[in-house]
Write a protein that holds these residues in place. Structure first.
Motif, PDB file in Angstrom:
ATOM      1  N   UNK A 227       0.842  -1.199   0.000  1.00 34.06           N
ATOM      2  CA  UNK A 227       0.000   0.000   0.000  1.00 34.06           C
ATOM      3  C   UNK A 227       0.880   1.253   0.000  1.00 34.06           C
ATOM      4  N   UNK A 228       1.973   1.212   0.756  1.00 30.27           N
ATOM      5  CA  UNK A 228       2.913   2.337   0.705  1.00 30.27           C
ATOM      6  C   UNK A 228       3.439   2.536  -0.719  1.00 30.27           C
ATOM      7  N   UNK A 229       3.797   1.446  -1.381  1.00 29.67           N
ATOM      8  CA  UNK A 229       4.283   1.555  -2.768  1.00 29.67           C
ATOM      9  C   UNK A 229       3.209   2.148  -3.680  1.00 29.67           C
ATOM     10  N   UNK A 230       1.975   1.696  -3.511  1.00 32.34           N
ATOM     11  CA  UNK A 230       0.883   2.215  -4.342  1.00 32.34           C
ATOM     12  C   UNK A 230       0.694   3.710  -4.114  1.00 32.34           C
ATOM     13  N   UNK A 231       0.732   4.127  -2.865  1.00 36.23           N
ATOM     14  CA  UNK A 231       0.566   5.550  -2.560  1.00 36.23           C
ATOM     15  C   UNK A 231       1.733   6.353  -3.121  1.00 36.23           C
ATOM     16  N   UNK A 232       2.933   5.822  -3.012  1.00 33.46           N
ATOM     17  CA  UNK A 232       4.098   6.506  -3.587  1.00 33.46           C
ATOM     18  C   UNK A 232       3.896   6.718  -5.086  1.00 33.46           C
ATOM     19  N   UNK A 233       3.447   5.686  -5.775  1.00 35.40           N
ATOM     20  CA  UNK A 233       3.202   5.780  -7.214  1.00 35.40           C
ATOM     21  C   UNK A 233       2.110   6.809  -7.509  1.00 35.40           C
ATOM     22  N   UNK A 234       1.021   6.776  -6.745  1.00 38.17           N
ATOM     23  CA  UNK A 234      -0.057   7.750  -6.949  1.00 38.17           C
ATOM     24  C   UNK A 234       0.465   9.172  -6.811  1.00 38.17           C
ATOM     25  N   UNK A 235       1.252   9.399  -5.781  1.00 42.35           N
ATOM     26  CA  UNK A 235       1.772  10.743  -5.528  1.00 42.35           C
ATOM     27  C   UNK A 235       2.752  11.179  -6.601  1.00 42.35           C
ATOM     28  N   UNK A 236       3.545  10.241  -7.102  1.00 46.76           N
ATOM     29  CA  UNK A 236       4.561  10.601  -8.092  1.00 46.76           C
ATOM     30  C   UNK A 236       3.946  11.057  -9.406  1.00 46.76           C
ATOM     31  N   UNK A 237       2.749  10.562  -9.725  1.00 45.31           N
ATOM     32  CA  UNK A 237       2.107  10.947 -10.985  1.00 45.31           C
ATOM     33  C   UNK A 237       0.786  11.698 -10.767  1.00 45.31           C
ATOM     34  N   UNK A 238       0.466  11.975  -9.498  1.00 47.94           N
ATOM     35  CA  UNK A 238      -0.782  12.644  -9.119  1.00 47.94           C
ATOM     36  C   UNK A 238      -2.005  11.973  -9.757  1.00 47.94           C
ATOM     37  N   UNK A 239      -2.080  10.669  -9.564  1.00 54.91           N
ATOM     38  CA  UNK A 239      -3.221   9.895 -10.054  1.00 54.91           C
ATOM     39  C   UNK A 239      -3.760   9.039  -8.930  1.00 54.91           C
ATOM     40  N   UNK A 240      -5.051   9.055  -8.694  1.00 58.21           N
ATOM     41  CA  UNK A 240      -6.029   9.854  -9.408  1.00 58.21           C
ATOM     42  C   UNK A 240      -5.744  11.357  -9.246  1.00 58.21           C
ATOM     43  N   UNK A 241      -6.080  12.079 -10.278  1.00 59.17           N
ATOM     44  CA  UNK A 241      -5.780  13.510 -10.311  1.00 59.17           C
ATOM     45  C   UNK A 241      -6.294  14.204  -9.056  1.00 59.17           C
ATOM     46  N   UNK A 242      -5.382  14.886  -8.378  1.00 68.50           N
ATOM     47  CA  UNK A 242      -5.725  15.605  -7.164  1.00 68.50           C
ATOM     48  C   UNK A 242      -5.283  14.920  -5.885  1.00 68.50           C
ATOM     49  N   UNK A 243      -4.822  13.658  -5.975  1.00 67.14           N
ATOM     50  CA  UNK A 243      -4.435  12.928  -4.767  1.00 67.14           C
ATOM     51  C   UNK A 243      -3.251  13.596  -4.065  1.00 67.14           C
ATOM     52  N   UNK A 244      -2.367  14.190  -4.833  1.00 66.07           N
ATOM     53  CA  UNK A 244      -1.203  14.854  -4.227  1.00 66.07           C
ATOM     54  C   UNK A 244      -1.652  16.014  -3.327  1.00 66.07           C
ATOM     55  N   UNK A 245      -2.649  16.752  -3.753  1.00 62.63           N
ATOM     56  CA  UNK A 245      -3.162  17.857  -2.940  1.00 62.63           C
ATOM     57  C   UNK A 245      -3.761  17.367  -1.627  1.00 62.63           C
ATOM     58  N   UNK A 246      -4.477  16.259  -1.683  1.00 63.05           N
ATOM     59  CA  UNK A 246      -5.038  15.684  -0.452  1.00 63.05           C
ATOM     60  C   UNK A 246      -3.915  15.239   0.485  1.00 63.05           C
ATOM     61  N   UNK A 247      -2.884  14.645  -0.083  1.00 63.62           N
ATOM     62  CA  UNK A 247      -1.738  14.208   0.714  1.00 63.62           C
ATOM     63  C   UNK A 247      -1.063  15.409   1.386  1.00 63.62           C
ATOM     64  N   UNK A 248      -0.888  16.473   0.639  1.00 60.89           N
ATOM     65  CA  UNK A 248      -0.251  17.663   1.199  1.00 60.89           C
ATOM     66  C   UNK A 248      -1.072  18.234   2.361  1.00 60.89           C
ATOM     67  N   UNK A 249      -2.379  18.185   2.236  1.00 67.08           N
ATOM     68  CA  UNK A 249      -3.237  18.661   3.333  1.00 67.08           C
ATOM     69  C   UNK A 249      -3.072  17.778   4.571  1.00 67.08           C
ATOM     70  N   UNK A 250      -3.010  16.467   4.359  1.00 67.96           N
ATOM     71  CA  UNK A 250      -2.818  15.557   5.486  1.00 67.96           C
ATOM     72  C   UNK A 250      -1.439  15.768   6.130  1.00 67.96           C
ATOM     73  N   UNK A 251      -0.431  15.985   5.308  1.00 72.92           N
ATOM     74  CA  UNK A 251       0.917  16.245   5.843  1.00 72.92           C
ATOM     75  C   UNK A 251       0.916  17.520   6.684  1.00 72.92           C
ATOM     76  N   UNK A 252       0.250  18.550   6.196  1.00 74.08           N
ATOM     77  CA  UNK A 252       0.180  19.804   6.949  1.00 74.08           C
ATOM     78  C   UNK A 252      -0.588  19.609   8.256  1.00 74.08           C
ATOM     79  N   UNK A 253      -1.649  18.823   8.215  1.00 68.54           N
ATOM     80  CA  UNK A 253      -2.460  18.580   9.401  1.00 68.54           C
ATOM     81  C   UNK A 253      -1.686  17.810  10.466  1.00 68.54           C
ATOM     82  N   UNK A 254      -1.013  16.747  10.059  1.00 64.73           N
ATOM     83  CA  UNK A 254      -0.345  15.870  11.013  1.00 64.73           C
ATOM     84  C   UNK A 254       1.124  16.211  11.246  1.00 64.73           C
TER      85      UNK A 254
END
Length: 145
Positions: free
Chosen positions: A73-100
């Motif tokens: 699952x970590x690998x899958x998330x890394x891949x999603x973030x590297x290509x921002x797919x599904x589109x917008x997932x990187x923005x959600x991740x950045x919000x979670x990083x800022x929150x936590x």
């Protein structure tokens, strides 16, 4: 499409770990996987024992985390973030990083949502629905203290 068997996926982690310990060069996904494995010292003993853990089951009803699924699952998330797919997932991740203020915590929160989307698709026998994923991610940013 790449669709490894359970045995292939586990062997990938065991081989990558052994190569790392033997100071052999790592390539491709191994480079990402080793970084993930190094952040999870609780799995190091397991990774040193492929003969013992290669075929072990981790039934959810027993409450044990499947370490191979967790790493994947970590690998899958890394891949999603590297290509921002599904589109917008990187923005959600950045919000979670800022929150936590913690990238690993953010990724673990994302895993919950990714698992929910996968479970819904399996249950309903449909394709993955990023709306389910994003709805869960949004809830996490709004309801987590």
């Amino acid at each position: 499409m790449f669709n490894p068997s359970r045995q292939d996926a586990r062997q990938f982690y065991f081989t990558t770990w052994r190569k790392y310990q033997d100071k052999q060069p790592l390539v491709g996904a191994e480079l990402i996987a080793i970084d993930i494995m190094l952040t999870h010292p609780e799995y190091h003993d397991l990774l040193n024992q492929p003969e013992r853990y290669g075929e072990q089951d981790y039934p959810p009803e027993l409450g044990a985390t499947n370490p191979f699924l967790h790493l994947s699952m970590h690998l899958a998330i890394h891949e999603q973030l590297s290509i921002d797919q599904p589109a917008g997932v990187r923005g959600h991740y950045q919000k979670l990083c800022a929150l936590f203020q913690d990238e690993m915590r953010a990724q673990h929160e994302m895993m919950d949502c990714l698992a929910e989307m996968i479970w819904q698709a399996q249950r309903q026998q449909t394709a993955f629905d990023p709306a389910i994923y994003f709805e869960c991610l949004i809830k996490k940013t709004l309801t987590t203290p």
